[in-house]
Design a protein around this motif. Structure first.
Motif, PDB file in Angstrom:
ATOM      1  N   ASP A  16      -1.845 -18.353  -4.937  1.00  0.00           N
ATOM      2  CA  ASP A  16      -2.169 -17.530  -6.101  1.00  0.00           C
ATOM      3  C   ASP A  16      -3.659 -17.498  -6.421  1.00  0.00           C
ATOM      4  O   ASP A  16      -4.058 -16.897  -7.418  1.00  0.00           O
ATOM      5  N   ARG A  18      -7.860 -17.367  -4.623  1.00  0.00           N
ATOM      6  CA  ARG A  18      -8.696 -16.418  -3.886  1.00  0.00           C
ATOM      7  C   ARG A  18      -8.444 -16.528  -2.377  1.00  0.00           C
ATOM      8  O   ARG A  18      -8.263 -17.632  -1.866  1.00  0.00           O
ATOM      9  N   LYS A  32      -9.524 -11.124  -1.486  1.00  0.00           N
ATOM     10  CA  LYS A  32      -8.450 -10.812  -2.424  1.00  0.00           C
ATOM     11  C   LYS A  32      -8.578 -11.809  -3.578  1.00  0.00           C
ATOM     12  O   LYS A  32      -8.447 -13.015  -3.370  1.00  0.00           O
ATOM     13  N   PRO A  34      -7.651 -12.717  -7.713  1.00  0.00           N
ATOM     14  CA  PRO A  34      -7.018 -12.446  -9.007  1.00  0.00           C
ATOM     15  C   PRO A  34      -8.086 -12.268 -10.085  1.00  0.00           C
ATOM     16  O   PRO A  34      -9.160 -12.887 -10.017  1.00  0.00           O
ATOM     17  N   ARG A  35      -7.801 -11.439 -11.049  1.00  0.00           N
ATOM     18  CA  ARG A  35      -8.756 -11.185 -12.142  1.00  0.00           C
ATOM     19  C   ARG A  35      -9.183 -12.485 -12.824  1.00  0.00           C
ATOM     20  O   ARG A  35     -10.348 -12.666 -13.174  1.00  0.00           O
ATOM     21  N   THR A  36      -8.242 -13.408 -12.969  1.00  0.00           N
ATOM     22  CA  THR A  36      -8.517 -14.658 -13.678  1.00  0.00           C
ATOM     23  C   THR A  36      -9.418 -15.610 -12.893  1.00  0.00           C
ATOM     24  O   THR A  36      -9.840 -16.638 -13.421  1.00  0.00           O
ATOM     25  N   TYR A  37      -9.711 -15.287 -11.624  1.00  0.00           N
ATOM     26  CA  TYR A  37     -10.557 -16.153 -10.804  1.00  0.00           C
ATOM     27  C   TYR A  37     -11.978 -15.616 -10.640  1.00  0.00           C
ATOM     28  O   TYR A  37     -12.814 -16.274 -10.014  1.00  0.00           O
ATOM     29  N   TRP A  89      -5.882  -3.805 -14.592  1.00  0.00           N
ATOM     30  CA  TRP A  89      -5.803  -4.482 -13.302  1.00  0.00           C
ATOM     31  C   TRP A  89      -5.652  -5.992 -13.426  1.00  0.00           C
ATOM     32  O   TRP A  89      -6.119  -6.622 -14.356  1.00  0.00           O
ATOM     33  N   THR A  90      -4.959  -6.548 -12.420  1.00  0.00           N
ATOM     34  CA  THR A  90      -4.731  -7.999 -12.372  1.00  0.00           C
ATOM     35  C   THR A  90      -5.296  -8.623 -11.099  1.00  0.00           C
ATOM     36  O   THR A  90      -5.394  -9.843 -10.999  1.00  0.00           O
ATOM     37  N   GLU A  91      -5.668  -7.782 -10.132  1.00  0.00           N
ATOM     38  CA  GLU A  91      -6.144  -8.284  -8.841  1.00  0.00           C
ATOM     39  C   GLU A  91      -7.090  -7.272  -8.219  1.00  0.00           C
ATOM     40  O   GLU A  91      -6.908  -6.063  -8.390  1.00  0.00           O
ATOM     41  N   CYS A  92      -8.080  -7.754  -7.506  1.00  0.00           N
ATOM     42  CA  CYS A  92      -8.965  -6.850  -6.776  1.00  0.00           C
ATOM     43  C   CYS A  92      -9.010  -7.244  -5.308  1.00  0.00           C
ATOM     44  O   CYS A  92      -8.813  -8.413  -4.952  1.00  0.00           O
TER      45      CYS A  92
END
Length: 288
Positions: A16, A18, A32, A34-37, A89-92
């Protein structure tokens, strides 16, 4: 077709967190994240390179996947701006060149072509409010960037986002058998589910026994113009299963694996049983 090697690395040691993703003999590199990272990405110095990116999220009302496609000369700085400016968005997924040889003209070319590919596939709701401008580059650079796009398309699929893939692949020979549903529709099996073919017709009414979730999916096809006012599919369209496709088309509940039949009158279940005769002999034993 030759096999290809993709190397994936979990930067934080968990699925879950990077990821980085690299393809053998390619100068590109994917992240890849996550927004929270994003707030801990200062340690990745190459994220200040020039590149293109995809922001992924989901429409809360329709449950449809969404994407925003962009470019930047400093990717990490632009991502931080999007944390403050875009909520969906939640992921880039970010693409850069390991040798940092992408310039502004390159990434504008990539952004434009990626946008049009995403719109054509119609798998995701594309949230760009304007069409990205295509830059003018040399014939040699175009060939290089087109190859870059081909590799990005593969990498995105591996990372779980088929945003650039055609909604229904026409390349798999083993899925070429055409199935019919009554006199309303044609379709075929794919590696992702079941594809209803362009020109198939959908019933105008539904029964009370049809679940609300299926009705909502059905209504969305009309809203998105996948099905026109005459009830005809305007393009090939992928469903997760033969049963979902059948329910949406006829407007009532039924088992699609029995309802869809080929030219000889054999259902999907009939064909699978015939092609796998030993399945009925297999007995499963519970552990313990």
């Amino acid at each position: 077709m030759r096999g290809r090697t993709i190397r994936q690395f979990l930067i934080d040691g968990i699925a879950d967190g990077r990821w980085t993703c690299e393809l053998s003999n390619w100068t590109g590199k994917a992240y890849k994240i996550p927004r929270t990272y994003l707030n801990i990405c200062e340690d990745r110095l190459d994220l200040t390179n020039t590149g293109v990116y995809f922001l992924f999220g989901t429409n809360d009302e329709t449950d449809r996947q969404q994407v925003y496609i962009g470019e930047a000369e400093n990717i990490l700085m632009r991502m931080k701006q999007h944390v403050a400016g875009k909520d969906f968005w939640t992921e880039c997924v970010i693409f850069i060149s390991k040798d940092n040889n992408l310039n502004k003209a390159h990434i504008k070319y990539l952004e434009n072509h990626l946008y049009h590919m995403a719109k054509a596939s119609n798998r995701y709701e594309v949230l760009n409010s304007v069409v990205p401008t295509e830059s003018s580059i040399s014939e040699m650079d175009r060939a290089e960037m087109d190859e870059f796009i081909d590799n990005m398309q593969l990498m995105l699929s591996v990372l779980g986002h088929k945003v650039l893939e055609p909604s229904v692949s026409k390349s798999a020979k083993q899925h070429d058998r055409i199935f019919h549903l009554q006199d309303k529709a044609k379709g075929r099996l794919t590696s992702e589910g079941f594809a209803v073919l362009k020109g198939s017709k959908i019933a105008q009414t539904v029964t009370s026994s049809l679940s609300q979730s299926v009705i909502n999916k059905r209504d969305q096809l009309f809203k998105d113009k996948i099905v026109n006012d005459k009830g005809e599919f305007t393009q090939d369209w992928l469903f997760s299963s033969p049963s979902l496709a059948a329910k949406i088309i006829v407007g009532y509940s039924l088992n699609g694996r029995d309802a869809w039949k080929d030219a000889k009158g054999s259902s999907i279940n009939d064909i699978e049983a015939r092609e796998n005769p030993d399945l009925g002999k297999i007995q499963f034993k519970e552990d313990g």
